[in-house]
Design a protein around this motif. Sequence first.
Motif, mmCIF file in Angstrom:
data_model
loop_
_atom_site.group_PDB
_atom_site.id
_atom_site.type_symbol
_atom_site.label_atom_id
_atom_site.label_comp_id
_atom_site.label_asym_id
_atom_site.label_seq_id
_atom_site.Cartn_x
_atom_site.Cartn_y
_atom_site.Cartn_z
ATOM 1 N N GLY A 177 41.912 53.530 34.907
ATOM 2 C CA GLY A 177 41.626 52.323 34.134
ATOM 3 C C GLY A 177 42.413 51.131 34.638
ATOM 4 N N GLU A 178 43.694 51.371 34.965
ATOM 5 C CA GLU A 178 44.512 50.297 35.511
ATOM 6 C C GLU A 178 44.009 49.885 36.893
ATOM 7 O OE1 GLU A 178 46.885 48.737 33.899
ATOM 8 O OE2 GLU A 178 46.481 49.978 32.138
ATOM 9 N N VAL A 179 43.555 50.878 37.670
ATOM 10 C CA VAL A 179 43.025 50.564 38.994
ATOM 11 C C VAL A 179 41.768 49.704 38.863
ATOM 12 C CG1 VAL A 179 42.049 51.533 41.102
ATOM 13 C CG2 VAL A 179 43.995 52.641 40.006
ATOM 14 N N VAL A 180 40.907 50.051 37.902
ATOM 15 C CA VAL A 180 39.686 49.279 37.677
ATOM 16 C C VAL A 180 40.029 47.853 37.250
ATOM 17 C CG1 VAL A 180 37.645 49.078 36.224
ATOM 18 C CG2 VAL A 180 38.280 51.295 37.156
ATOM 19 N N LYS A 181 40.997 47.732 36.325
ATOM 20 C CA LYS A 181 41.404 46.388 35.881
ATOM 21 C C LYS A 181 41.953 45.573 37.048
ATOM 22 C CE LYS A 181 42.467 47.649 31.094
ATOM 23 N NZ LYS A 181 43.533 47.761 30.071
ATOM 24 N N GLN A 182 42.732 46.234 37.905
ATOM 25 C CA GLN A 182 43.279 45.514 39.061
ATOM 26 C C GLN A 182 42.157 45.092 40.002
ATOM 27 O OE1 GLN A 182 45.644 47.761 41.842
ATOM 28 N NE2 GLN A 182 46.973 46.021 42.284
ATOM 29 N N ALA A 183 41.192 45.990 40.209
ATOM 30 C CA ALA A 183 40.071 45.652 41.089
ATOM 31 C C ALA A 183 39.259 44.493 40.509
ATOM 32 C CB ALA A 183 39.177 46.877 41.302
ATOM 33 N N GLU A 184 39.018 44.527 39.190
ATOM 34 C CA GLU A 184 38.297 43.433 38.552
ATOM 35 C C GLU A 184 39.085 42.131 38.649
ATOM 36 O OE1 GLU A 184 37.709 44.904 34.640
ATOM 37 O OE2 GLU A 184 35.877 46.028 35.143
#
Length: 638
Positions: A177-184
């Motif tokens: 989830g944190e990786v997705v937020k960082q990617a976004e």
Amino acid sequence: MTLTKQLWLAIATIMTLAFGISFLVSAWSAKGYLEDQLRLKNIDNANSLALSMSQIEKDPVLIELLLSAQFDIGHYQSIRLTSPSGKLMVEQASEGGTDKVPAWFVELIPLRTEPGIAKVQDGWRQYGTLSIVSDNSFAYQALWQGNRRLLAWFLASVLLCGVIGTLILRAITRPLGEVVKQAEAIGARRFIAIREPRTREFRSVVRAMNTLSGQVRSMLDEESARLEQLRRDAQHDALTGLLSREHFLKKIQHALEDEAAAPTGALFILRLPDLLKLNKALGREATDTLLIRVAGALQESCPDEPCLIGRLNGSDFAVLAPDVDSVVELSNQIYARARLSINDPSADIGHPLLLGAAVYRHGDAVSQVLSRADIALGRAEQEGGSAVELGDIDIAWKPVASLIAAWQVLIETALDRKLIQCATYPVLNGQGQLIHYEAPGRMQNIQDSLWMSAQEFMPWASRLGLTERIDEAVFDYALTWLEGNAGPICINMSPQTVCDPVLIARFYQALKRSPQLADRIWIDIPEFVAYRHAREFRVFCDALKPLGCKIGLEHVGNQICHIGELYDVGLDYLKIDRAIIHDIDQNLGNQTFLRGLCSIAHTMGMMTIAEGVLNQREAGCLRELGFKGMTGPGIVLA
């Protein structure tokens, strides 16, 4: 399909296959065991019954009664007695089957058992052959119940494995989830860094993305430093570091014309009349050191943010002090510090110094203010020191400055009666299409029903602590305006409002109730707020931006060296100060600076908007530099 759904589907598929295999293995193993047990039971029953029949009289009626009684109490499928010649003598049979076991299950697992066969003797002579087949309905019931229990255990195992697997999967994918937020965030050009997770595969991805964010931040810092140097080269005096004459005069014009600027203030001009003699007597290096000390004395005299200090020429320095309380007191302070910086107090003779001050009000021409300052300098030369040219700065409808209570009544009455509204001015893109309407605040004067601009009442509202109430009234007016108009609207927020968590929560709730209006609200924040109140500014953006609001900085230019610090905020736009925009088509230094500023802003996902565009020449130059929006009298709505 989510990972959790895929996990459940995989578990269900695997457990279904496992159950099918277990069912077949257990069912056919039980089938063989039951068939053996039924066969042995048939043999034992046949032998036992044949022995009993051999010991009684061979009366056909008695034999038939015995077999019928045995059939009724023994749960048999059939009992047959045949003569040695094969003739059927007695037969008892049942239809078989059971209502407790489905027919498909009976057909799926057929129980085929050999009948029990025994000889019935009549003395030394064979009387007949007895064939017994036991009822297998109980075996089917036992087999059916066993497989139902097996199915129940498998279903329970599926649920348990699914729940445990889901919990484990959530623990494993929590860093995802944190990786997705960082990617976004990176996709939105907010280059944030996050903590590396323990999962090796995720850790390598996060490390790579953190490295990318770090490299971009380093690039932004380097570019910001380069832009700051370009800005200083274009706008500042090389020797003293003060504003250059050209840029200082643009700042004066902005202070006299901008509605957001203070309504009154003072211009101070400090002159070293014998600079040429000093240069010959002291030498160039010593004279330069003297000038640097004078610049430092002016900066110490006016440390406040609104004050502007520039060098007009070799011997003239200028200070612009908006909304000054006492012009005479500040004039004496500047003069005293400047004299102390260039003269030795123990010496009998010092270097001459002149100071002229002129008071201005909003709407005055730059030439008029400079002329009054020159008159004050002339008087100072005659009087041998400093002089102040006050002029006539009275405004008919404005209460006397000392009567703070009168202003408090004026502003609070307007707030209570909802006499706060906004004027609207279009902000256009390069094709002349509307981006949004700028909406500076207006307040109606209850004494003569005239509408006052923000620069007339906001300084008093700030002194009285009423800024937040005015911002709240402007926000409410903007929501009402949006309900009846089509275009987006841009309102201003003061530093006090940005730092007020209660008011931010109130704005959040209002926009959450009207999500269709939230994405049509643009909010201007003064440039210095983003750096001076960095934590509060980020809280403000984090609260309102997810609702769809667009947030940007206005009057950008003085602190461009810090623009890289906003890498993780996700601002939508920058409005560049009109003092930099003015005559941009004729200023190559500012063109180079603004071209770099547009480049770094676009890298960070921000639109650049020029303030105060006066003509089409400026507009055309700004479009070539990369500006996406413009506002001012020189642009026309297509």
